[in-house]
Design a protein around this motif. Structure first.
Motif, short mmCIF file in Angstrom:
data_model
loop_
_atom_site.label_atom_id
_atom_site.label_comp_id
_atom_site.label_asym_id
_atom_site.label_seq_id
_atom_site.Cartn_x
_atom_site.Cartn_y
_atom_site.Cartn_z
N GLU A 145 -8.13 -6.04 -1.46
CA GLU A 145 -8.44 -4.87 -1.23
C GLU A 145 -7.24 -4.00 -1.92
O GLU A 145 -7.47 -3.10 -2.61
N ARG A 148 -6.11 3.53 -7.82
CA ARG A 148 -5.94 4.95 -7.13
C ARG A 148 -4.46 5.20 -6.78
O ARG A 148 -4.15 5.77 -6.06
N THR A 149 -3.78 4.20 -7.57
CA THR A 149 -2.24 4.46 -7.33
C THR A 149 -1.48 5.75 -7.24
O THR A 149 -1.96 6.40 -8.44
N ILE A 178 -1.40 4.21 -1.74
CA ILE A 178 -2.74 3.93 -1.38
C ILE A 178 -2.91 3.42 0.05
O ILE A 178 -1.95 2.83 0.39
N ARG A 179 -3.84 3.91 0.65
CA ARG A 179 -4.09 3.38 2.18
C ARG A 179 -5.11 2.37 2.12
O ARG A 179 -6.15 2.21 1.65
N LEU A 180 -4.52 1.16 2.93
CA LEU A 180 -5.37 0.00 2.95
C LEU A 180 -5.51 -0.28 4.32
O LEU A 180 -5.02 -0.03 5.39
N SER A 191 -7.80 -1.55 -5.11
CA SER A 191 -7.56 0.03 -5.08
C SER A 191 -6.45 0.32 -6.19
O SER A 191 -5.94 1.31 -5.99
N GLY A 197 0.84 -1.29 -0.07
CA GLY A 197 0.00 -0.22 0.03
C GLY A 197 0.81 1.44 0.04
O GLY A 197 0.49 2.09 -0.87
#
Length: 401
Positions: free
Chosen positions: A193, A200-201, A180-182, A197, A175
């Motif tokens: 997830e 959204r990189t 990105i925030r996981l 996601s 992440g």
């Protein structure tokens, strides 16, 4: 006196028998100190070079491991000073270097997460208490002479556990590497997830992270004498500065306070102790097994012996001082040992040199760390995780019928 053959004591002459007893006791409880008493000056240049190389690796690795635990970066450095000094005096290995590790860091992070503590200030207290309990358990095991347990640790279990830890470390840093925030807990939920996601990189963060990882792996492969984690940090800092990527959203470590740690005793709620004791027992087994694996592998290569019970005592003492100096769990580090050996280190003095260099970093050079991108630490942790993977042993175990 001459005719009777009686020995007349000479005033102010030291009695050799008590001195011999003191030396023997010293060699028993502080074998490293006993070895340093007979230090050869010819080894000094080699140990200085090895110690400086260890310090160069320890700075980025300790900061990265602090990030993995969820602590401010300075606490990784705090955990790397006094333990180095104490092990150099108490350990039986001429080459072992203690320090923070990604494997113990991920277990600490898991323990803190299991306690579901919302107050970030309590994260440090829990990490310190766990480390203090690990130290106490190691010391108790040494008194009970349980060092022989190292001979009965199942290789398949250790390999499977370390490979699982390696995959957890890599997954935990994907992440941050991609910007990105996981939030998902558990291995497979986090994998799903992460895949969902990917659109959204944050491309500037990913570019810096991949550059750092490539620099890390390339330095380890083609320039083993260079401290690869430090190379990765420097390359990342240069890239961010050259292309002004901080303005594009690439996060930085930020200010790291200068100065040495103050000694403190951790305090946690009493109702948390049962779970902390259980987590500390697992951490103790992991720390001791990895320490003995590293110490014995280098001792066999260089033809000397290590004492498991004395190693337990040294590991216990180093974790106690790590906790009291606001650090977290330390263990024997194969990476730092390899770096020291390649740089030419010959004795325990290399650990003392490394500790002195880290003191100078804490006093004078923490300001430079604010220019290091956070994603570089993720790259260093991913490299550490990949180094823990042992496909050869897994294939060998798979072939067993």
């Amino acid at each position: 006196a001459e005719r009777t053959g009686l020995k007349v004591p000479v005033p102010n002459e030291p009695d050799p028998e008590p001195q011999a007893a003191i030396r023997q006791r010293l060699e028993t409880w502080a074998p490293g100190l006993a070895a340093l008493r007979s230090y050869r000056p010819a080894d000094l240049p080699h140990d200085v070079a090895g110690g400086l190389a260890v310090a160069a690796v320890t700075v980025p690795v300790s900061i990265a491991n602090a990030q993995l635990v969820g602590l401010p970066p300075e606490h990784g450095l705090y955990a790397s000073v006094l333990p180095l000094v104490l092990y150099a005096l108490l350990g039986t290995s001429r080459q072992l270097i203690v320090g923070t590790s990604a494997a113990t860091a991920v277990m600490l992070a898991s323990a803190i997460g299991a306690l579901a503590v919302d107050d970030p200030s309590q994260h440090l207290a829990i990490a310190m208490m766990l480390t203090l309990l690990v130290g106490a358990m190691c010391l108790a095991a040494s008194v009970l002479r349980l060092g022989a347990i190292a001979d009965f640790l199942s290789r398949p279990i250790i390999v499977g556990f370390m490979n699982g830890v390696a995959l957890s470390i890599v997954l935990s840093q994907l992440g941050p590497l991609f910007g990105i925030r996981l939030a998902a807990e558990g291995f497979f939920p986090r994998v799903f997830e992460f895949l969902a996601s990917l659109p959204r990189t944050h491309l500037p963060t990913l570019a810096v992270g991949v550059t750092s990882l490539v620099a890390l792996l390339a330095a380890g492969r083609f320039a083993p004498r260079l401290p690869a984690p430090l190379v990765a940090m420097l390359v990342a800092g240069v890239v961010v500065t050259a292309f002004a990527l901080e303005g594009a959203g690439v996060g930085m470590i930020g200010a790291v306070p200068a100065g040495l740690p103050t000694l403190a005793v951790p305090s946690v709620p009493l109702q948390q102790m049962p779970m902390l004791l259980a987590e500390a027992a697992g951490l103790t087994l992991l720390s001791f097994s990895s320490t003995m694996l590293a110490a014995r592998s280098f001792a066999e290569r260089n033809r000397y012996d290590v004492d498991p019970d004395r190693e337990l005592a040294a590991l216990g003492a180093t974790n106690v001082v790590a906790a009291l100096s606001q650090g977290f769990t330390v263990t024997g580090s194969g990476l730092r040992m390899a770096v020291a050996e390649v740089a030419g280190a010959r004795t325990q003095l290399a650990g003392l040199v490394a500790a002195a260099a880290l003191v100078w970093v804490l006093l004078l050079f923490t300001g430079l760390l604010q220019y290091v991108p956070s994603v570089a630490l993720s790259a260093i942790l991913i490299g550490a995780g990949l180094s823990l993977l042992n496909w050869d042993d897994l294939r060998a175990i798979h072939r067993i019928e």
